[in-house]
Design a protein around this motif. Structure first.
Motif, PDB file in Angstrom:
ATOM      1  N   THR A   1     -36.642  20.649 -46.400  1.00 42.74           N
ATOM      2  CA  THR A   1     -37.893  20.266 -47.050  1.00 42.74           C
ATOM      3  C   THR A   1     -38.908  19.779 -46.026  1.00 42.74           C
ATOM      4  O   THR A   1     -40.117  20.030 -46.149  1.00 42.74           O
ATOM      5  CB  THR A   1     -37.639  19.194 -48.118  1.00 42.74           C
ATOM      6  OG1 THR A   1     -36.645  19.672 -49.041  1.00 42.74           O
ATOM      7  CG2 THR A   1     -38.906  18.875 -48.901  1.00 42.74           C
TER       8      THR A   1
ATOM      9  N   LEU B   1     -33.203  19.414 -54.363  1.00 42.59           N
ATOM     10  CA  LEU B   1     -33.536  20.773 -54.784  1.00 42.59           C
ATOM     11  C   LEU B   1     -34.899  20.810 -55.471  1.00 42.59           C
ATOM     12  O   LEU B   1     -35.663  21.764 -55.295  1.00 42.59           O
ATOM     13  CB  LEU B   1     -32.444  21.315 -55.713  1.00 42.59           C
ATOM     14  CG  LEU B   1     -31.075  21.545 -55.067  1.00 42.59           C
ATOM     15  CD1 LEU B   1     -30.056  21.975 -56.118  1.00 42.59           C
ATOM     16  CD2 LEU B   1     -31.147  22.570 -53.951  1.00 42.59           C
ATOM     17  N   ALA B   2     -35.213  19.772 -56.232  1.00 38.91           N
ATOM     18  CA  ALA B   2     -36.522  19.707 -56.886  1.00 38.91           C
ATOM     19  C   ALA B   2     -37.633  19.604 -55.836  1.00 38.91           C
ATOM     20  O   ALA B   2     -38.680  20.259 -55.959  1.00 38.91           O
ATOM     21  CB  ALA B   2     -36.572  18.516 -57.839  1.00 38.91           C
TER      22      ALA B   2
ATOM     23  N   ARG C   1     -37.999  23.079 -54.278  1.00 36.40           N
ATOM     24  CA  ARG C   1     -38.697  24.003 -55.180  1.00 36.40           C
ATOM     25  C   ARG C   1     -40.200  23.756 -55.154  1.00 36.40           C
ATOM     26  O   ARG C   1     -41.002  24.694 -55.090  1.00 36.40           O
ATOM     27  CB  ARG C   1     -38.179  23.854 -56.614  1.00 36.40           C
ATOM     28  CG  ARG C   1     -36.826  24.479 -56.863  1.00 36.40           C
ATOM     29  CD  ARG C   1     -36.554  24.618 -58.355  1.00 36.40           C
ATOM     30  NE  ARG C   1     -36.585  23.342 -59.051  1.00 36.40           N
ATOM     31  CZ  ARG C   1     -35.520  22.546 -59.188  1.00 36.40           C
ATOM     32  NH1 ARG C   1     -34.352  22.890 -58.663  1.00 36.40           N
ATOM     33  NH2 ARG C   1     -35.618  21.403 -59.842  1.00 36.40           N
ATOM     34  N   GLU C   2     -40.590  22.506 -55.196  1.00 39.66           N
ATOM     35  CA  GLU C   2     -42.010  22.163 -55.192  1.00 39.66           C
ATOM     36  C   GLU C   2     -42.667  22.590 -53.880  1.00 39.66           C
ATOM     37  O   GLU C   2     -43.803  23.096 -53.863  1.00 39.66           O
ATOM     38  CB  GLU C   2     -42.189  20.664 -55.404  1.00 39.66           C
ATOM     39  CG  GLU C   2     -43.627  20.168 -55.387  1.00 39.66           C
ATOM     40  CD  GLU C   2     -44.481  20.769 -56.501  1.00 39.66           C
ATOM     41  OE1 GLU C   2     -45.720  20.746 -56.357  1.00 39.66           O
ATOM     42  OE2 GLU C   2     -43.918  21.275 -57.493  1.00 39.66           O
TER      43      GLU C   2
ATOM     44  N   ILE D   1     -41.714  25.061 -51.855  1.00 37.52           N
ATOM     45  CA  ILE D   1     -41.843  26.522 -51.817  1.00 37.52           C
ATOM     46  C   ILE D   1     -42.969  26.981 -52.736  1.00 37.52           C
ATOM     47  O   ILE D   1     -43.752  27.873 -52.386  1.00 37.52           O
ATOM     48  CB  ILE D   1     -40.506  27.186 -52.187  1.00 37.52           C
ATOM     49  CG1 ILE D   1     -39.470  26.924 -51.080  1.00 37.52           C
ATOM     50  CG2 ILE D   1     -40.683  28.693 -52.405  1.00 37.52           C
ATOM     51  CD1 ILE D   1     -38.079  27.442 -51.402  1.00 37.52           C
ATOM     52  N   ARG D   2     -43.070  26.373 -53.904  1.00 35.14           N
ATOM     53  CA  ARG D   2     -44.170  26.709 -54.807  1.00 35.14           C
ATOM     54  C   ARG D   2     -45.518  26.491 -54.118  1.00 35.14           C
ATOM     55  O   ARG D   2     -46.406  27.355 -54.167  1.00 35.14           O
ATOM     56  CB  ARG D   2     -44.096  25.858 -56.082  1.00 35.14           C
ATOM     57  CG  ARG D   2     -45.213  26.187 -57.091  1.00 35.14           C
ATOM     58  CD  ARG D   2     -45.271  25.158 -58.204  1.00 35.14           C
ATOM     59  NE  ARG D   2     -45.691  23.861 -57.699  1.00 35.14           N
ATOM     60  CZ  ARG D   2     -46.940  23.538 -57.396  1.00 35.14           C
ATOM     61  NH1 ARG D   2     -47.917  24.417 -57.549  1.00 35.14           N
ATOM     62  NH2 ARG D   2     -47.224  22.334 -56.951  1.00 35.14           N
TER      63      ARG D   2
ATOM     64  N   TRP E   1     -44.325  32.451 -58.063  1.00 38.99           N
ATOM     65  CA  TRP E   1     -43.707  31.740 -56.945  1.00 38.99           C
ATOM     66  C   TRP E   1     -42.201  31.706 -57.102  1.00 38.99           C
ATOM     67  O   TRP E   1     -41.462  31.693 -56.100  1.00 38.99           O
ATOM     68  CB  TRP E   1     -44.277  30.323 -56.807  1.00 38.99           C
ATOM     69  CG  TRP E   1     -43.772  29.335 -57.834  1.00 38.99           C
ATOM     70  CD1 TRP E   1     -44.368  28.979 -58.997  1.00 38.99           C
ATOM     71  CD2 TRP E   1     -42.554  28.577 -57.755  1.00 38.99           C
ATOM     72  NE1 TRP E   1     -43.594  28.045 -59.669  1.00 38.99           N
ATOM     73  CE2 TRP E   1     -42.481  27.785 -58.926  1.00 38.99           C
ATOM     74  CE3 TRP E   1     -41.520  28.488 -56.827  1.00 38.99           C
ATOM     75  CZ2 TRP E   1     -41.413  26.913 -59.192  1.00 38.99           C
ATOM     76  CZ3 TRP E   1     -40.453  27.622 -57.086  1.00 38.99           C
ATOM     77  CH2 TRP E   1     -40.416  26.853 -58.253  1.00 38.99           C
ATOM     78  N   GLN E   2     -41.700  31.724 -58.361  1.00 35.64           N
ATOM     79  CA  GLN E   2     -40.255  31.682 -58.592  1.00 35.64           C
ATOM     80  C   GLN E   2     -39.545  32.914 -58.053  1.00 35.64           C
ATOM     81  O   GLN E   2     -38.329  32.894 -57.856  1.00 35.64           O
ATOM     82  CB  GLN E   2     -39.962  31.542 -60.088  1.00 35.64           C
ATOM     83  CG  GLN E   2     -40.402  30.222 -60.705  1.00 35.64           C
ATOM     84  CD  GLN E   2     -41.794  30.293 -61.302  1.00 35.64           C
ATOM     85  OE1 GLN E   2     -42.622  31.113 -60.885  1.00 35.64           O
ATOM     86  NE2 GLN E   2     -42.056  29.446 -62.294  1.00 35.64           N
TER      87      GLN E   2
ATOM     88  N   PRO F   1     -37.971  32.391 -53.921  1.00 37.17           N
ATOM     89  CA  PRO F   1     -36.644  31.895 -53.541  1.00 37.17           C
ATOM     90  C   PRO F   1     -35.547  32.942 -53.700  1.00 37.17           C
ATOM     91  O   PRO F   1     -34.617  32.999 -52.878  1.00 37.17           O
ATOM     92  CB  PRO F   1     -36.429  30.709 -54.491  1.00 37.17           C
ATOM     93  CG  PRO F   1     -37.802  30.242 -54.831  1.00 37.17           C
ATOM     94  CD  PRO F   1     -38.627  31.486 -54.887  1.00 37.17           C
TER      95      PRO F   1
END
Length: 207
Positions: free
Chosen positions: A85, A134-135, A138-139, A141-142, A160-161, A164
């Motif tokens: 991250t 993980l949250a 995800r944020e 990468i978004r 964006w999903q 990954p």
């Protein structure tokens, strides 16, 4: 965003507030280092005995210094996901959105390809304990994807999903259809995926 302590400090937390002895800290450091290597090579199914052997300590020392194997694995995986991250955060600070995304994708896929355990963790193993990390990822990468799309550097006809899953697909297994991949197959896969993600037209960024 706030980050927890590294794996060693997390494992040495003492409710009494006492500073651990130097030898205790050294043993925990050795166990964490051994666990990181074992998780990369073997995966999250590695045993406490194997980690202790690699650390050069007895299993009795393992359980005197570590509450449980699950706690050690969670701390190590948590630390590695924090590092990923942080890579994404640095990519977001890159003035060139496509370059930042590409640099992150390279580091992310490399780690997935080279660490069996990270691939497993990102795929859902230890998901409950790793949910906050993980949250965060995800944020991040978004944000990377949407920033690149806003700069017209990444094609706009994807969510964006999707990204990954595409990056995970680059970290391929080492065999398929009787063919054996070399150790850099993930790089070939990633180059093709990145080429497909780039925006087309006059404003298309350099590779």
């Amino acid at each position: 965003m706030d980050r927890p302590r590294d794996a060693v400090d997390r494992l040495l937390v003492d409710a009494s507030g006492r500073t651990p002895r130097a030898d205790a800290r050294r043993n925990v450091e050795r166990l964490v280092d051994a666990a990181r290597v074992a998780v990369a090579e073997i995966g999250v199914g590695v045993s406490a005995h194997e980690i202790a052997r690699r650390a050069g300590v007895g299993v009795g020392t393992f359980y005197r210094r570590i509450p449980s194997l699950e706690v050690l694995l969670a701390a190590v995986l948590d630390e590695i996901l924090d590092e990923i991250t942080d890579l994404a955060d640095r990519a977001l600070a890159d003035p060139d959105p496509w370059h930042g995304f590409r640099e992150f994708a390279d580091a992310y896929v490399r780690l997935r390809a080279e660490s069996c355990g990270i691939g497993q963790a990102l795929g859902g193993h230890h998901a409950d304990g790793l949910a906050p990390r993980l949250a965060d990822l995800r944020e991040a990468i978004r944000s990377l994807v949407e920033r690149a799309q806003a700069a017209h550097a990444m094609r706009a006809d994807l969510a964006w999903q999707d990204v990954p899953f595409l990056l995970a697909a680059a970290a391929t297994d080492d065999r398929t259809l009787g063919l054996r991949a070399d150790g850099r197959q993930w790089e070939h896969n990633l180059r093709i995926i990145l080429d497909g993600l780039r925006a087309t037209g006059p404003g298309r960024p350099a590779a």
